[in-house]
Design an enzyme around this catalytic site. Structure first.
Site, PDB file in Angstrom:
ATOM      1  N   GLU A 247      -0.325  -9.691   7.094  1.00  0.00           N
ATOM      2  CA  GLU A 247       0.789  -9.481   6.165  1.00  0.00           C
ATOM      3  C   GLU A 247       2.059  -9.282   6.977  1.00  0.00           C
ATOM      4  O   GLU A 247       1.996  -8.951   8.175  1.00  0.00           O
ATOM      5  CB  GLU A 247       0.527  -8.254   5.284  1.00  0.00           C
ATOM      6  CG  GLU A 247       0.438  -6.951   6.051  1.00  0.00           C
ATOM      7  CD  GLU A 247       0.172  -5.745   5.142  1.00  0.00           C
ATOM      8  OE1 GLU A 247      -0.034  -5.942   3.932  1.00  0.00           O
ATOM      9  OE2 GLU A 247       0.179  -4.624   5.655  1.00  0.00           O
ATOM     10  N   LYS A 249       5.199  -7.585   8.700  1.00  0.00           N
ATOM     11  CA  LYS A 249       5.419  -6.201   9.167  1.00  0.00           C
ATOM     12  C   LYS A 249       6.738  -5.708   8.596  1.00  0.00           C
ATOM     13  O   LYS A 249       7.788  -6.303   8.827  1.00  0.00           O
ATOM     14  CB  LYS A 249       5.462  -6.153  10.699  1.00  0.00           C
ATOM     15  CG  LYS A 249       5.643  -4.733  11.209  1.00  0.00           C
ATOM     16  CD  LYS A 249       5.885  -4.692  12.699  1.00  0.00           C
ATOM     17  CE  LYS A 249       6.053  -3.249  13.169  1.00  0.00           C
ATOM     18  NZ  LYS A 249       7.179  -2.547  12.537  1.00  0.00           N
ATOM     19  N   ARG A 254       7.851   4.811   9.431  1.00  0.00           N
ATOM     20  CA  ARG A 254       6.465   5.182   9.143  1.00  0.00           C
ATOM     21  C   ARG A 254       6.487   6.612   8.607  1.00  0.00           C
ATOM     22  O   ARG A 254       7.006   7.516   9.270  1.00  0.00           O
ATOM     23  CB  ARG A 254       5.659   5.094  10.454  1.00  0.00           C
ATOM     24  CG  ARG A 254       4.185   5.392  10.309  1.00  0.00           C
ATOM     25  CD  ARG A 254       3.408   4.140   9.966  1.00  0.00           C
ATOM     26  NE  ARG A 254       1.970   4.364  10.035  1.00  0.00           N
ATOM     27  CZ  ARG A 254       1.229   4.116  11.123  1.00  0.00           C
ATOM     28  NH1 ARG A 254       1.792   3.666  12.230  1.00  0.00           N
ATOM     29  NH2 ARG A 254      -0.067   4.308  11.094  1.00  0.00           N
ATOM     30  N   ARG A 271       6.293   9.578  12.367  1.00  0.00           N
ATOM     31  CA  ARG A 271       5.229   9.232  13.311  1.00  0.00           C
ATOM     32  C   ARG A 271       5.187  10.214  14.472  1.00  0.00           C
ATOM     33  O   ARG A 271       4.148  10.454  15.073  1.00  0.00           O
ATOM     34  CB  ARG A 271       5.473   7.803  13.835  1.00  0.00           C
ATOM     35  CG  ARG A 271       4.326   7.243  14.642  1.00  0.00           C
ATOM     36  CD  ARG A 271       4.548   5.787  14.925  1.00  0.00           C
ATOM     37  NE  ARG A 271       5.767   5.561  15.705  1.00  0.00           N
ATOM     38  CZ  ARG A 271       6.161   4.371  16.128  1.00  0.00           C
ATOM     39  NH1 ARG A 271       5.468   3.303  15.825  1.00  0.00           N
ATOM     40  NH2 ARG A 271       7.266   4.233  16.832  1.00  0.00           N
ATOM     41  N   GLU A 301       5.239   2.859   4.733  1.00  0.00           N
ATOM     42  CA  GLU A 301       6.491   2.513   5.410  1.00  0.00           C
ATOM     43  C   GLU A 301       7.640   2.680   4.417  1.00  0.00           C
ATOM     44  O   GLU A 301       7.567   2.175   3.289  1.00  0.00           O
ATOM     45  CB  GLU A 301       6.418   1.057   5.879  1.00  0.00           C
ATOM     46  CG  GLU A 301       7.419   0.689   6.941  1.00  0.00           C
ATOM     47  CD  GLU A 301       6.951   1.035   8.344  1.00  0.00           C
ATOM     48  OE1 GLU A 301       7.727   0.819   9.292  1.00  0.00           O
ATOM     49  OE2 GLU A 301       5.806   1.519   8.503  1.00  0.00           O
TER      50      GLU A 301
END
Length: 328
Positions: A247, A249, A254, A271, A301
């Site tokens: 898929e 990006k 994040r 993150r 995301e």
């Protein structure tokens, strides 16, 4: 454990560069710490009084720490500043002056007491807080022996100079229990679920490796987010993981979102395990209104988009959320 004994261990660790030797010395210290002290000791070695993902900070700069030392030992500021410049490290400078300073207040303080005083220091805020922080630190400098003051004043600055990471601590946990690294993978797995070395240290000290069986995801405590591993080609990817789907990006932030319906609490963690809730008031509102579970941990995301066109915005636009003001 006495704080003076704790700092003798830190000095041994500071004086070696071999990671293996640091691990061995750290394991030695962990063995000597009581189950109720191990978390305190580990946080202090990180220059903190709480896990890395907790937002509590000391809020002291080197000038504030120097002010505490000058006050504690009644030294002329100009003389202290000159010697500090020569020595080049605030910890060694305070230790140097402490050797020349005799205090009637000197006491062999417990690690537990020093930790609680540092928590008190970190909790000071509002009008006059810098003065109160300075006084708390000065009082401890007055009481402690020279070596102890070296590490005491480095703690609020997060600059202990003992050179190890959380990964070394995980090795040291295994060494503490077995004298080798045989338990490292089990301990690391628990760390990924709960990246709090103080909590893990206490569990291992009280219950051994069997205690890791109780480590589970905990609301508002971050879970380490898996990072992508780069490979050189699509062929290599399929060789490694087999049949798969792909898929696009998304180029955003994040986020791990923790939500409790009962308390109407939403926390967003980056993150790097930082609390970034202030950056996303719109997402906080959306989660509060749109998540119907009593409790949830969601990962994804966060991407900016243009509501008029429905197009995703470039990361340079999304990253403007990092500012503190006018986010709405």
């Amino acid at each position: 454990m006495k704080f003076s004994q704790f700092t003798k261990h830190l000095e041994k660790i500071e004086n070696v560069s071999s990671r293996l030797e640091i691990t061995r010395l750290l394991a030695e210290l962990l063995k000597e710490l009581h189950a109720d002290e191990i978390a305190m000791g580990l946080y202090l070695m990180q220059g903190r009084v709480a896990p890395l993902f907790d937002s509590i900070e000391f809020g002291m700069a080197e000038k504030s720490v120097a002010k505490s030392a000058i006050s504690a030992m009644n030294i002329e500021k100009k003389y202290f500043d000159t010697e500090l410049k020569k020595i080049g490290d605030i910890g060694l400078a305070v230790e140097h002056f402490k050797h020349q300073f005799t205090s009637f207040d000197q006491a062999d303080l417990e690690l537990d007491f020093v930790f609680k005083q540092l928590v008190l220091l970190a909790e000071q805020n509002g009008a006059g807080s810098q003065e109160r922080k300075s006084n708390i630190l000065a009082h401890m400098i007055r009481q402690l022996d020279p070596l102890s003051t070296r590490y005491l004043v480095r703690i609020p600055l997060g600059a202990l100079r003992i050179g190890f990471s959380d990964m070394t601590v995980l090795d040291a946990f295994s060494w503490m229990l077995t004298g080798g690294k045989s338990l490292r993978s089990q301990i690391e797995q628990a760390y990924h679920v709960r990246p709090d070395i103080g909590f893990l240290g206490a569990v291992l000290k009280k219950k051994g490796v069997k205690g890791l069986g109780v480590v589970a995801p905990t609301l508002f405590t971050p879970i380490l987010m898996m990072r992508a591993e780069r490979l050189s080609s699509g062929v290599e990817i399929i060789e490694k993981i087999g049949s798969c789907s792909i898929e696009p990006k998304y180029d955003g932030f994040r986020l791990q979102i923790h939500f409790a319906k009962k308390d109407k609490k939403v926390k967003m963690i980056s993150r790097n395990l930082e609390d970034v809730s202030h950056m996303f008031p719109d997402l906080v509102k959306a989660v509060s209104m749109g998540v119907h579970a009593d409790e949830a941990i969601i990962e994804g995301e966060a991407i900016g988009f243009d509501p008029k066109t429905g197009q995703l915005l470039p990361f340079q636009e999304t990253t403007k959320r990092k500012r503190k003001h006018d986010i709405e």
